[in-house]
Scaffold this motif. Structure first.
Motif, short mmCIF file in Angstrom:
data_model
loop_
_atom_site.label_atom_id
_atom_site.label_comp_id
_atom_site.label_asym_id
_atom_site.label_seq_id
_atom_site.Cartn_x
_atom_site.Cartn_y
_atom_site.Cartn_z
N LYS A 77 -16.59 22.79 16.13
CA LYS A 77 -16.50 24.02 16.93
C LYS A 77 -16.53 23.70 18.42
O LYS A 77 -16.20 24.55 19.25
CB LYS A 77 -17.63 24.96 16.55
CG LYS A 77 -17.56 25.45 15.11
CD LYS A 77 -18.72 26.37 14.77
CE LYS A 77 -18.63 26.83 13.31
NZ LYS A 77 -19.78 27.70 12.93
N ILE A 78 -16.93 22.47 18.74
CA ILE A 78 -17.01 22.06 20.15
C ILE A 78 -15.68 21.49 20.62
O ILE A 78 -15.17 21.83 21.68
CB ILE A 78 -18.13 21.01 20.34
CG1 ILE A 78 -19.48 21.63 19.95
CG2 ILE A 78 -18.17 20.50 21.77
CD1 ILE A 78 -20.63 20.64 19.94
N ASN A 79 -15.10 20.59 19.80
CA ASN A 79 -13.82 19.97 20.17
C ASN A 79 -13.03 19.69 18.90
O ASN A 79 -13.12 18.61 18.32
CB ASN A 79 -14.07 18.68 20.95
CG ASN A 79 -12.83 18.19 21.67
OD1 ASN A 79 -11.70 18.50 21.26
ND2 ASN A 79 -13.01 17.44 22.74
N TYR A 80 -12.27 20.68 18.47
CA TYR A 80 -11.55 20.56 17.20
C TYR A 80 -10.54 19.41 17.22
O TYR A 80 -10.44 18.66 16.26
CB TYR A 80 -10.84 21.87 16.88
CG TYR A 80 -10.12 21.86 15.54
CD1 TYR A 80 -10.81 22.17 14.36
CD2 TYR A 80 -8.77 21.51 15.45
CE1 TYR A 80 -10.17 22.15 13.13
CE2 TYR A 80 -8.12 21.48 14.22
CZ TYR A 80 -8.82 21.80 13.07
OH TYR A 80 -8.18 21.77 11.86
N ASP A 81 -9.81 19.29 18.34
CA ASP A 81 -8.75 18.29 18.40
C ASP A 81 -9.28 16.87 18.50
O ASP A 81 -8.65 15.93 18.01
CB ASP A 81 -7.82 18.56 19.59
CG ASP A 81 -6.92 19.76 19.34
OD1 ASP A 81 -6.68 20.08 18.16
OD2 ASP A 81 -6.47 20.37 20.33
N LYS A 82 -10.43 16.69 19.15
CA LYS A 82 -10.99 15.34 19.32
C LYS A 82 -12.43 15.29 18.78
O LYS A 82 -13.39 15.11 19.52
CB LYS A 82 -10.95 14.94 20.80
CG LYS A 82 -9.54 14.80 21.36
CD LYS A 82 -9.54 14.26 22.77
CE LYS A 82 -8.13 14.09 23.31
NZ LYS A 82 -7.33 13.09 22.58
N PRO A 83 -12.57 15.44 17.47
CA PRO A 83 -13.91 15.52 16.88
C PRO A 83 -14.67 14.19 16.88
O PRO A 83 -15.87 14.18 16.60
CB PRO A 83 -13.62 15.98 15.45
CG PRO A 83 -12.26 15.45 15.16
CD PRO A 83 -11.51 15.56 16.45
N LEU A 84 -13.98 13.07 17.18
CA LEU A 84 -14.66 11.78 17.22
C LEU A 84 -14.98 11.35 18.65
O LEU A 84 -15.36 10.20 18.89
CB LEU A 84 -13.80 10.70 16.54
CG LEU A 84 -13.53 10.91 15.05
CD1 LEU A 84 -12.70 9.76 14.48
CD2 LEU A 84 -14.84 11.04 14.26
N LEU A 85 -14.88 12.28 19.58
CA LEU A 85 -15.24 12.00 20.96
C LEU A 85 -16.72 11.61 21.03
O LEU A 85 -17.58 12.29 20.47
CB LEU A 85 -14.99 13.24 21.82
CG LEU A 85 -14.82 13.04 23.32
CD1 LEU A 85 -13.57 12.21 23.62
CD2 LEU A 85 -14.74 14.39 24.04
N GLY A 86 -17.00 10.48 21.69
CA GLY A 86 -18.37 10.00 21.78
C GLY A 86 -18.69 8.91 20.78
O GLY A 86 -19.71 8.23 20.89
N PHE A 87 -17.81 8.71 19.80
CA PHE A 87 -17.98 7.63 18.82
C PHE A 87 -17.19 6.39 19.28
O PHE A 87 -16.08 6.51 19.79
CB PHE A 87 -17.47 8.03 17.44
CG PHE A 87 -18.37 9.00 16.72
CD1 PHE A 87 -19.52 8.55 16.07
CD2 PHE A 87 -18.07 10.35 16.69
CE1 PHE A 87 -20.35 9.44 15.41
CE2 PHE A 87 -18.88 11.25 16.02
CZ PHE A 87 -20.03 10.79 15.38
N LYS A 88 -17.79 5.24 19.07
CA LYS A 88 -17.07 3.99 19.29
C LYS A 88 -16.82 3.36 17.92
O LYS A 88 -17.75 2.97 17.22
CB LYS A 88 -17.88 3.03 20.17
CG LYS A 88 -17.09 1.77 20.52
CD LYS A 88 -17.73 0.99 21.66
CE LYS A 88 -16.81 -0.13 22.11
NZ LYS A 88 -17.32 -0.85 23.30
N ILE A 89 -15.57 3.28 17.56
CA ILE A 89 -15.18 2.79 16.24
C ILE A 89 -14.14 1.70 16.43
O ILE A 89 -13.10 1.93 17.07
CB ILE A 89 -14.60 3.94 15.38
CG1 ILE A 89 -15.61 5.09 15.28
CG2 ILE A 89 -14.23 3.43 13.99
CD1 ILE A 89 -15.03 6.37 14.69
N ILE A 90 -14.40 0.53 15.89
CA ILE A 90 -13.48 -0.58 16.09
C ILE A 90 -12.87 -1.01 14.76
O ILE A 90 -13.48 -0.86 13.70
CB ILE A 90 -14.15 -1.76 16.79
CG1 ILE A 90 -15.31 -2.32 15.99
CG2 ILE A 90 -14.62 -1.35 18.18
CD1 ILE A 90 -15.95 -3.55 16.63
N VAL A 91 -11.67 -1.54 14.86
CA VAL A 91 -10.89 -1.91 13.68
C VAL A 91 -10.60 -3.41 13.71
O VAL A 91 -10.27 -3.96 14.76
CB VAL A 91 -9.56 -1.13 13.62
CG1 VAL A 91 -8.66 -1.66 12.50
CG2 VAL A 91 -9.83 0.36 13.43
#
Length: 504
Positions: free
Chosen positions: A184-198
């Protein structure tokens, strides 16, 4: 010729040597590939009831060095047969299946050029329709028709269309994650604030950073080996391999990431590392996904392969689920899940310890990227409660000792010899006090050992494709494995055509 072609069948895949090397001769030649493609077209014509000039077939590849040449051979042969070819270029195995169900394409067939995690000089083919991947009997039929050479070149050539399907597939994953998190805060970018590496292992999985994670707002700095390189110069792209897991663990810790993701070469398998650097693969990955699925579908059956741990069985039961331990082989596991549903027993997850995970909601397709999408949704949701992903499996009991051995069978009739050893082991077990054959053995023999006789279990089974007996041992006490090994050694040493030197 037929016998030579049959040698290329590896269960439900075609696999062979495509690049000259010191160890083995090339057997996946351009001429053989042409014949196999003709066999596939004949199979499709019979299955669909339409001529080759009406067939739409998608072709894609992973990063292997021989991929572009094989793709060109395949595309030209399909063109000569009158087919419409969708050239997907660098793609993933799950995405290639999706070309058969995507509303914009709905291809009658799809071909993925890959040999999964095998060394660089291998390559192979996987075939799909909208019903899923070809079964063993389908591959046998295709190879038989390939040998008969009944397919005729048409006067009217087909056409080749270049498509960026990996982008369209990525968009499906992005939409799923957005909808699943439903922020409900940021529908388009819900992973904002997460650092995820591949860690892509230089296979086809590098797309996940730029086409999935970054559009969702995640920071991906520290991702490694995401550029395709068919030499696989950094490590084997295999979520089961220790070197691959150690590599992504180090990257997570060094970059202070919230999660690390590792894919195999064609992205039908995956594993993760949590924010503490703890690897979640094999039994722990099954437990994690089971916890997510059981929350959505209480009481469902979880189908796994035969080498899963005793602790995992208890974990699934404690969550209210039913653990159905079946055979090794990802297609065996998936088909068993499908069979159970057809017979009225609800099964929403079929997963092998290798990392092949298939969800009912996703066509029972073993899709590493979809699996990760499912985990990312859960990670974002529980983060709001101050928890990390590992909290979902904190009650899973991990065995103190876990070993695996492979014994070469030297007898030319290796299957009969191996089955005889397994049969005789069943008789031997009856002589050992407090060793009991586990119920529901679908392959080999699994034996439970009480606390004074190893405190764990072992499974002896014949390899799916090689002249090898595989032995898995787990124990919950220090030295328990040695107790089991000593008792087994006195039995196995009686078989002269079985090489048990790995026990040393």
């Amino acid at each position: 010729m037929l016998e030579k072609l049959y040698e290329l069948q590896n269960g439900t895949d075609i696999r062979g040597i495509a690049i000259e090397n010191r160890e083995k001769d090339i057997n996946l030649t351009a001429e053989r590939v042409k014949k196999i493609i003709r066999g596939f077209v004949i199979w499709l014509e019979n299955k669909k009831g339409i001529g080759s000039d009406k067939l739409k077939i998608a072709v894609g590849m992973d990063s292997r060095l021989s991929g572009p040449e094989l793709k060109d051979v395949i595309s030209r042969e399909l063109l000569n047969l009158g087919c419409t070819v969708y050239d997907c270029d660098l793609c993933t195995t799950p995405a290639m299946f999706m070309t058969t169900v995507h509303p914009s394409y709905k291809c009658q067939g799809s071909i993925m050029i890959t040999a999964s995690h095998l060394p660089y000089y291998y390559n192979g083919l996987k075939f799909f329709t909208e019903s899923g991947g070809c079964e063993k009997e389908d591959i046998k039929y295709i190879l038989t028709e390939a040998s008969n050479n009944n397919c005729k070149i048409t006067c009217d050539k087909g056409k080749i269309l270049k498509v960026d399907f990996i982008t369209e597939y990525s968009n499906l994953l992005v939409k799923k994650i957005r909808k699943g998190i439903n922020s409900k805060i940021n529908y388009d970018k819900p992973l904002l604030g997460f650092k995820i590496i591949v860690d892509g292992g230089n296979g086809a999985g590098g797309f996940f950073t730029s086409k999935v994670l970054e559009p969702l707002g995640a920071e991906t700095d520290g991702s490694q080996f995401i550029d395709p390189d068919g030499r696989f110069p950094n490590h084997i792209p295999n979520p089961e391999a220790k070197e691959a897991m150690e590599s992504i663990k180090s990257a997570v810790i060094e970059n202070k990431a919230d999660m690390g993701i590792v894919f195999d070469a064609d992205v039908d398998r995956a594993a993760i590392v949590d924010d503490s650097g703890k690897g979640i693969n094999r039994n722990t990955l099954i437990a994690l996904v089971s916890s997510i699925v059981l929350e959505e579908h209480p009481g469902t059956t979880i189908v796994t392969d035969s080498v899963t741990s005793k602790g995992l069985n208890e974990f699934i039961q404690n969550l209210g689920g039913k653990h159905h331990r079946f055979k090794r082989g990802y297609r065996n596991v998936i088909n068993e899940g499908i069979r159970l549903n057809h017979e009225g027993e609800k099964c929403f997850l079929a997963i092998e310890t290798s990392g092949h995970a298939a969800l009912k909601e996703n066509y029972f397709l073993d899709d590493g990227a979809y699996l990760i999408a499912k985990i990312l949704v859960k990670m974002a949701k529980i983060q709001e409660k101050g928890k990390n992903i590992e909290s979902l499996i904190d009650t899973l009991k991990i065995p103190l000792e876990s070993l695996e051995f492979r014994f070469d069978i030297l007898n030319e009739n290796f299957k009969d010899y191996g089955f005889k050893i397994i049969e005789n082991l069943g008789k031997y077990v009856k002589e050992i006090k407090r060793w009991n054959v586990a119920p529901h053995n679908y392959e080999g023999i699994r034996v439970d050992c009480d606390r004074s006789n190893g405190d764990g279990w072992f499974l002896l089974r014949l390899s799916l494709h090689e002249p090898v007996l595989c032995l898995n041992i787990e124990s919950d006490v220090t030295g328990g494995s040695k107790i089991i090994i000593d008792k087994l050694k006195s039995f196995l040493m009686n078989y002269k055509d079985l090489n048990i030197n790995s026990f040393k």
